[in-house]
Design a protein around this motif. Structure first.
Motif, PDB file in Angstrom:
ATOM      1  N   THR A   8     -19.198  10.253 139.454  1.00  0.00           N
ATOM      2  CA  THR A   8     -18.492   8.971 139.530  1.00  0.00           C
ATOM      3  C   THR A   8     -17.782   8.690 138.211  1.00  0.00           C
ATOM      4  O   THR A   8     -16.615   8.280 138.197  1.00  0.00           O
ATOM      5  CB  THR A   8     -19.467   7.836 139.876  1.00  0.00           C
ATOM      6  OG1 THR A   8     -20.111   8.156 141.113  1.00  0.00           O
ATOM      7  CG2 THR A   8     -18.756   6.507 139.992  1.00  0.00           C
ATOM      8  N   SER A   9     -18.462   8.917 137.109  1.00  0.00           N
ATOM      9  CA  SER A   9     -17.853   8.690 135.800  1.00  0.00           C
ATOM     10  C   SER A   9     -16.669   9.627 135.584  1.00  0.00           C
ATOM     11  O   SER A   9     -15.632   9.206 135.054  1.00  0.00           O
ATOM     12  CB  SER A   9     -18.897   8.870 134.693  1.00  0.00           C
ATOM     13  OG  SER A   9     -19.925   7.911 134.846  1.00  0.00           O
ATOM     14  N   GLN A  11     -14.751  10.828 137.898  1.00  0.00           N
ATOM     15  CA  GLN A  11     -13.667  10.356 138.765  1.00  0.00           C
ATOM     16  C   GLN A  11     -12.937   9.171 138.130  1.00  0.00           C
ATOM     17  O   GLN A  11     -11.711   9.090 138.192  1.00  0.00           O
ATOM     18  CB  GLN A  11     -14.215   9.986 140.144  1.00  0.00           C
ATOM     19  CG  GLN A  11     -14.665  11.189 140.936  1.00  0.00           C
ATOM     20  CD  GLN A  11     -15.488  10.830 142.165  1.00  0.00           C
ATOM     21  OE1 GLN A  11     -15.924   9.694 142.340  1.00  0.00           O
ATOM     22  NE2 GLN A  11     -15.715  11.814 143.019  1.00  0.00           N
ATOM     23  N   ILE A  12     -13.684   8.260 137.512  1.00  0.00           N
ATOM     24  CA  ILE A  12     -13.068   7.121 136.823  1.00  0.00           C
ATOM     25  C   ILE A  12     -12.220   7.629 135.657  1.00  0.00           C
ATOM     26  O   ILE A  12     -11.089   7.188 135.455  1.00  0.00           O
ATOM     27  CB  ILE A  12     -14.150   6.135 136.337  1.00  0.00           C
ATOM     28  CG1 ILE A  12     -14.823   5.476 137.539  1.00  0.00           C
ATOM     29  CG2 ILE A  12     -13.563   5.093 135.387  1.00  0.00           C
ATOM     30  CD1 ILE A  12     -16.087   4.703 137.192  1.00  0.00           C
ATOM     31  N   HIS A  16      -8.058   7.300 135.264  1.00  0.00           N
ATOM     32  CA  HIS A  16      -7.410   6.674 134.109  1.00  0.00           C
ATOM     33  C   HIS A  16      -6.214   7.499 133.651  1.00  0.00           C
ATOM     34  O   HIS A  16      -5.123   6.972 133.441  1.00  0.00           O
ATOM     35  CB  HIS A  16      -8.412   6.526 132.959  1.00  0.00           C
ATOM     36  CG  HIS A  16      -7.779   6.211 131.648  1.00  0.00           C
ATOM     37  ND1 HIS A  16      -7.395   4.933 131.302  1.00  0.00           N
ATOM     38  CD2 HIS A  16      -7.416   7.005 130.606  1.00  0.00           C
ATOM     39  CE1 HIS A  16      -6.842   4.953 130.094  1.00  0.00           C
ATOM     40  NE2 HIS A  16      -6.851   6.198 129.651  1.00  0.00           N
ATOM     41  N   HIS A 101     -20.295   6.638 129.464  1.00  0.00           N
ATOM     42  CA  HIS A 101     -20.259   5.563 130.451  1.00  0.00           C
ATOM     43  C   HIS A 101     -21.672   5.000 130.605  1.00  0.00           C
ATOM     44  O   HIS A 101     -22.550   5.658 131.139  1.00  0.00           O
ATOM     45  CB  HIS A 101     -19.749   6.114 131.786  1.00  0.00           C
ATOM     46  CG  HIS A 101     -19.525   5.081 132.830  1.00  0.00           C
ATOM     47  ND1 HIS A 101     -19.358   5.417 134.152  1.00  0.00           N
ATOM     48  CD2 HIS A 101     -19.431   3.730 132.778  1.00  0.00           C
ATOM     49  CE1 HIS A 101     -19.172   4.322 134.863  1.00  0.00           C
ATOM     50  NE2 HIS A 101     -19.215   3.281 134.046  1.00  0.00           N
ATOM     51  N   ASP A 106     -21.455  -0.947 133.011  1.00  0.00           N
ATOM     52  CA  ASP A 106     -20.144  -0.373 133.341  1.00  0.00           C
ATOM     53  C   ASP A 106     -19.232  -0.374 132.108  1.00  0.00           C
ATOM     54  O   ASP A 106     -18.027  -0.550 132.207  1.00  0.00           O
ATOM     55  CB  ASP A 106     -19.489  -1.114 134.507  1.00  0.00           C
ATOM     56  CG  ASP A 106     -18.338  -0.321 135.118  1.00  0.00           C
ATOM     57  OD1 ASP A 106     -18.351   0.927 135.032  1.00  0.00           O
ATOM     58  OD2 ASP A 106     -17.416  -0.951 135.671  1.00  0.00           O
ATOM     59  N   LEU A 138      -7.282   1.631 135.455  1.00  0.00           N
ATOM     60  CA  LEU A 138      -7.216   2.229 136.783  1.00  0.00           C
ATOM     61  C   LEU A 138      -6.110   1.626 137.617  1.00  0.00           C
ATOM     62  O   LEU A 138      -5.584   0.616 137.380  1.00  0.00           O
ATOM     63  CB  LEU A 138      -8.550   2.055 137.496  1.00  0.00           C
ATOM     64  CG  LEU A 138      -9.759   2.614 136.736  1.00  0.00           C
ATOM     65  CD1 LEU A 138     -11.029   2.344 137.474  1.00  0.00           C
ATOM     66  CD2 LEU A 138      -9.588   4.101 136.497  1.00  0.00           C
TER      67      LEU A 138
END
Length: 138
Positions: A8-9, A11-12, A16, A101, A106, A138
């Motif tokens: 998940t991190s 993907q974030i 970006h 992260h 968050d 994002l």
């Protein structure tokens, strides 16, 4: 709080840089976890970091880390091989960052490898990392 699977991190982080369009280029190094997650077997060769990023003429290595810890980022989350690469890259005048992260808040931190490499501690409190707060767009 999202599950701490690291994906998940990542993907974030990727979203970006994708948002930056042609101003950014990101090379993703394949790791063993991704090979096996794709139904493959075996191991990927040692890689210096998760990503190699070029943004507006500046290139740096980026290792994306996530943690569920509430007070600090444990350096044990960093593989010895990644520390070794960070040392070599920094010694050669390159840039290497750990993008941390903190899942419980968050909150993101863009931590220069030098901060980790010169520490005599086993972790860094999030308050110590506050100068390195980073906000992914994002």
């Amino acid at each position: 709080m999202p599950r701490n699977d690291g994906m998940t991190s990542e993907q974030i982080f990727d979203a970006h840089w994708k948002n930056k369009g042609k101003r950014a280029s990101v090379v993703t190094f394949t790791d063993t976890r991704k090979l096996r997650g794709a139904g493959g077997t075996g191991f990927a060769n040692a890689r210096p970091s998760d990503r190699l990023v070029t943004y507006q003429g500046r290139t740096f290595f980026a290792e994306v880390k996530s943690t569920s810890e509430k007070v600090s980022f444990p350096y044990s989350n960093i593989e010895p091989m990644q520390i070794g690469w960070a040392k070599k890259i920094v010694a050669a005048g390159g840039e290497y960052f750990f993008f941390v992260h903190a899942l419980h808040t968050d909150q993101w931190f863009k931590v220069p490898a030098q901060f980790v490499l010169t520490s005599d501690k086993r972790s860094a409190k999030f308050t110590e990392l506050s100068p390195y707060i980073w906000t992914p767009e994002l």
